[in-house]
Write a protein that holds these residues in place. Sequence first.
Motif, PDB file in Angstrom:
ATOM      1  N   ASP A 215       0.868  -1.329   0.028  1.00 16.17           N
ATOM      2  CA  ASP A 215      -0.002  -0.104   0.050  1.00 16.17           C
ATOM      3  C   ASP A 215       1.014   1.267  -0.156  1.00 16.17           C
ATOM      4  OD1 ASP A 215      -2.145  -1.801  -0.054  1.00 16.17           O
ATOM      5  OD2 ASP A 215      -2.848  -1.180   2.214  1.00 16.17           O
ATOM      6  N   PHE A 216       2.072   1.277   0.621  1.00 22.55           N
ATOM      7  CA  PHE A 216       2.854   2.438   0.967  1.00 22.55           C
ATOM      8  C   PHE A 216       3.447   2.486  -0.637  1.00 22.55           C
ATOM      9  CE2 PHE A 216       7.398   3.830   0.888  1.00 22.55           C
ATOM     10  CZ  PHE A 216       6.963   4.849   1.591  1.00 22.55           C
ATOM     11  N   PHE A 217       3.676   1.596  -1.422  1.00 16.74           N
ATOM     12  CA  PHE A 217       4.294   2.001  -2.769  1.00 16.74           C
ATOM     13  C   PHE A 217       3.053   2.336  -3.650  1.00 16.74           C
ATOM     14  CE2 PHE A 217       7.871  -0.887  -1.822  1.00 16.74           C
ATOM     15  CZ  PHE A 217       8.973  -0.138  -2.097  1.00 16.74           C
ATOM     16  N   ALA A 218       1.988   1.842  -3.453  1.00 15.67           N
ATOM     17  CA  ALA A 218       0.831   2.194  -4.439  1.00 15.67           C
ATOM     18  C   ALA A 218       0.576   3.829  -4.024  1.00 15.67           C
ATOM     19  CB  ALA A 218      -0.444   1.582  -3.913  1.00 15.67           C
ATOM     20  N   GLU A 219       0.479   4.189  -2.749  1.00 19.70           N
ATOM     21  CA  GLU A 219       0.618   5.689  -2.425  1.00 19.70           C
ATOM     22  C   GLU A 219       1.518   6.543  -3.042  1.00 19.70           C
ATOM     23  OE1 GLU A 219       0.382   8.297   1.695  1.00 19.70           O
ATOM     24  OE2 GLU A 219      -0.184   6.084   1.812  1.00 19.70           O
ATOM     25  N   ARG A 220       2.675   5.968  -3.236  1.00 22.58           N
ATOM     26  CA  ARG A 220       3.841   6.706  -3.531  1.00 22.58           C
ATOM     27  C   ARG A 220       3.836   6.855  -5.042  1.00 22.58           C
ATOM     28  NH1 ARG A 220       7.116  10.292  -1.841  1.00 22.58           N
ATOM     29  NH2 ARG A 220       8.889   9.340  -2.620  1.00 22.58           N
TER      30      ARG A 220
END
Length: 283
Positions: A215-220
């Motif tokens: 989810d963190f990479f998706a948000e970035r």
Amino acid sequence: MYTFMTVEGQKEINYLLWKIKNTMVFKKADLKKELKSELGGHFEDTILAMMTPLPDYYAKELHDAISGVGTKEEVLVEILCTLSNYGVKTVAECYSKQYGSSLEKDIKGDTSGHFKRLCVSLSLGNREENPNVDEAAAKTDAEALYNAGELKWGTDESEFNRILVNKSYQHLRRVILEYEKLSGKDLEESIKSEFSGDICMGLLYLVKCIRSKIDFFAERLHKSMAGMGTDDKTLIRIIVSRSEIDLGDIKLAFERLYGKSLESWINGDTSGDYKKLLLKLIG
């Protein structure tokens, strides 16, 4: 500058990808020189990123983040908090070989305050890796965070650093749950109320990674394309670096979080052969 013909563009991209994957046929230095002479812009940046071994690529991205005017604080945290201990130490070794200086030393020279302490701690790669979770210890750490923030006049930043940087992700996921039981709100809310500036951003990124790296990479990725302009460096870095690891999962998370596919965002935010190549990488 090299320009693909419309009809043949995809064939040319496929050929370049084949060349990169078959560097036994081409000396890597010669291939890089050939590509740099033929290509340009973000398309060239993506191709060269694909040709660079991942530790060397991360070392370059970290160096770019802390050299020159200003510091790309978000890049520092993104890379350091998503690598394993082995990954951090391998990248630090590559950094030293490439730039003749230690990563830790350069971070110390380019950051300050509590944010410097956070980044230096992350750059050492000393996180616990025991997959077992001791519930009593998790409750103790949750209480320590609560006492260091919500219950304290001022904030004890060292406790947040000690726990969030050094404990295993499995343990910290339990700590987060215990913290929410204890305080009645999530840890991110508390961090926003207790911290500001770069250290707030750094701790929030760290907690988001603990919850879900996907989810963190998706948000970035979403942030790199949202609003005016595109942060192409971040877009390229994440797509290339995760393309053979977990990019498929990141694509699914992106659509779940934002209601539209990653492909549709890239289609609308990039163009030309650069767009074709990114779409090829994400499948």
